[in-house]
Design a protein around this motif. Structure first.
Motif, PDB file in Angstrom:
ATOM      1  N   ARG A  82       0.840  -1.211   0.000  1.00 12.13           N
ATOM      2  CA  ARG A  82       0.000   0.000   0.000  1.00 12.13           C
ATOM      3  C   ARG A  82       0.878   1.265   0.000  1.00 12.13           C
ATOM      4  N   VAL A  83       1.979   1.200   0.741  1.00 12.08           N
ATOM      5  CA  VAL A  83       2.906   2.340   0.758  1.00 12.08           C
ATOM      6  C   VAL A  83       3.496   2.545  -0.630  1.00 12.08           C
ATOM      7  N   VAL A  84       3.872   1.431  -1.263  1.00 12.80           N
ATOM      8  CA  VAL A  84       4.436   1.533  -2.618  1.00 12.80           C
ATOM      9  C   VAL A  84       3.418   2.138  -3.569  1.00 12.80           C
ATOM     10  N   LEU A  85       2.165   1.705  -3.459  1.00  9.22           N
ATOM     11  CA  LEU A  85       1.122   2.260  -4.310  1.00  9.22           C
ATOM     12  C   LEU A  85       0.954   3.759  -4.069  1.00  9.22           C
ATOM     13  N   LYS A  86       1.050   4.177  -2.813  1.00  6.85           N
ATOM     14  CA  LYS A  86       0.945   5.591  -2.497  1.00  6.85           C
ATOM     15  C   LYS A  86       2.118   6.374  -3.080  1.00  6.85           C
ATOM     16  N   LEU A  87       3.326   5.779  -3.001  1.00  2.00           N
ATOM     17  CA  LEU A  87       4.493   6.445  -3.562  1.00  2.00           C
ATOM     18  C   LEU A  87       4.357   6.597  -5.075  1.00  2.00           C
TER      19      LEU A  87
END
Length: 458
Positions: free
Chosen positions: A66-71
């Motif tokens: 999810r963090v990667v998607l946000k980045l």
């Protein structure tokens, strides 16, 4: 090439305006650059804190996606903002070129610059270390921005500053040209008035009315110079007239005597008498010419050169001895008073000539049997030699002009009723004093007239 005050003023206006605009532009550019840098840092810090909050609460691989998607979502398509996450665990890494990012330098606050391969401009970065949480090890979050919009803004602003500055300098040059022309109008008027001066109108003066304060002093000084020039011109006219008058008398005597001698046959004794009379007149003319040549050399700045240190009283006595026959014939006596031990540095021949003229003048203006006095005074590095004689007082207006060439006081003052000089004696005294660096003085009070000059004391 002649220098123009107007052109110089315009150039000075232009230089001053250019310097002012340059300083103002540099200050504005620095302020804008500082503000843009601050805004960029705030933007980096906002993104950093937003992602830091998310990463700090992510402790497993499943939530890390999810963090990667946000980045990925926060990374713009133009790549203006970039994100990296550095970690020992490959599962918790993010971004391209992690090796270059890991090798970059940064300060204690996490600020740094990153030059990626294939990137024209370096990136401004801000990084922070995030402690481990759950499965996630300790990571380092890096946010970078290449600041393209800010650089473009600076370039546009710099171009605008240059355009405004050059336009302002051009306007200042035009305004300075107009101001200089208006400001120099009084000077042009003064120049026109000066050009209108003519030798036949010596009494004409420049107008002081409506003159600026800066030109009033110049105008007054110029008028003073005109006054002195007028006085000198009138003195020259009077001098020329006096010279013509002094030479006309002996010339008339020579011509008249010669015509009488030639009017009829003369004996040798009669011709000898005529030649003797002519010789006396020629001697008088030679004396006038020699005196005038001496004064001309003095006017050209000739100074006494053969200076010797001598006792003034000794030179005075020698000069008086030269007048012994004249004094006996007139029944006069001469006494020496004052500083008899005073020494001076003088050219003795000039000193004796000046003193001889003073003694001759005193004898001519004294009654038979009068007692003359030569006073020697020492004062502030100078030795004064004054010759005093009793007689009728001399008015103040005459005292001021006694040393002018060919100037004579009214004949009624002469106790002998006859004047033997030609009006250059006291002028020569003044010239001798000036050649020694000294000055002259004349005073008449209590029935005694004193005339003297000064020479430098040893």
């Amino acid at each position: 090439m002649k220098r123009s005050i107007e052109r110089r003023l315009v150039v000075m206006f232009a230089i001053a305006a250019l310097a002012t605009f340059a300083l103002a532009s540099a200050a504005l550019y620095a302020v804008l650059q500082s503000e843009l840098a601050r805004h960029q840092h705030e933007e980096l810090d906002t993104n950093l804190q937003n992602l830091r909050y998310s990463i700090e609460r992510t402790g497993d691989v499943e939530r890390w996606h999810r963090v990667v998607l946000k980045l990925d979502t926060l990374t713009p398509a133009d790549g203006r903002v970039r994100f990296w996450v550095l970690s020992d665990d490959p599962r918790f890494q993010y971004g391209k070129g992690l090796g270059e990012v890991e090798a970059m330098d940064h300060d204690a606050d996490g600020r740094g610059t990153l030059k990626l391969s294939g990137q024209a401009q370096p990136l401004h970065t801000l990084s922070v270390a995030i402690d481990a949480f759950g499965e996630r090890p300790r990571v380092r979050l890096v946010v970078g921005s290449d600041w393209p919009g800010y650089g473009h803004t600076l370039r546009v602003f710099l171009g605008a500053l240059l355009g405004v500055s050059l336009t302002g300098v051009l306007l200042v040059i035009l305004a300075g040209h107009w101001i200089a022309r208006v400001g120099l109008k009084p000077l042009e008027q003064l120049s026109r008035e000066a050009q209108a001066l003519r030798p036949r109108r010596l009494s004409q003066r420049l107008k002081l009315d409506d003159m600026p304060d800066e030109l009033s002093g110049l105008t007054a000084a110029f008028n003073g110079a005109l006054g002195r020039l007028e006085d000198a011109y009138r003195q020259l006219e009077a001098f020329n007239a006096d010279v013509a008058h002094e030479l006309r008398t002996p010339l008339a005597n020579l011509i008249g005597g010669t015509q009488v001698a030639l009017s009829r046959p003369r004996s040798a004794p009669a011709l000898e008498e005529t030649l003797q009379s002519n010789l006396e007149e020629l001697e008088r003319m030679r004396s006038i010419v020699n005196d005038m040549l001496f004064l001309a050399r003095a006017d050209q700045g000739e100074a006494a050169t053969s200076l010797v240190r001598t006792l003034v009283e000794t030179e005075v006595r020698r000069t008086i001895e030269f007048f012994e026959f004249v004094l006996d014939e007139a029944g006069n006596t001469v006494a020496i008073e004052g500083e008899l031990t005073a020494e001076a540095t003088i050219e003795t021949s000039l000193f004796r000539r000046a003193l001889s003229n003073l003694l001759q003048n005193a004898i001519e203006h004294s009654a038979p049997g009068a007692r003359l006095t030569v006073r020697i005074e020492r004062e502030a590095g100078w030795v004064w030699v004054k010759v005093c004689n009793p007689g009728l007082p001399v008015a103040e207006e005459h005292l001021r002009r006694l040393f002018d060439r060919f100037y004579r006081v009214d004949v009624s003052r002469h106790d002998r009723g006859q004047h033997h000089g030609h009006g250059l004696g006291l002028a020569i005294v003044k010239a001798v004093a000036r050649m020694h660096g000294g000055s002259v003085v004349a005073d008449s009070a209590g029935g005694v007239t004193c005339i003297g000059f000064s020479v430098p004391a040893s």
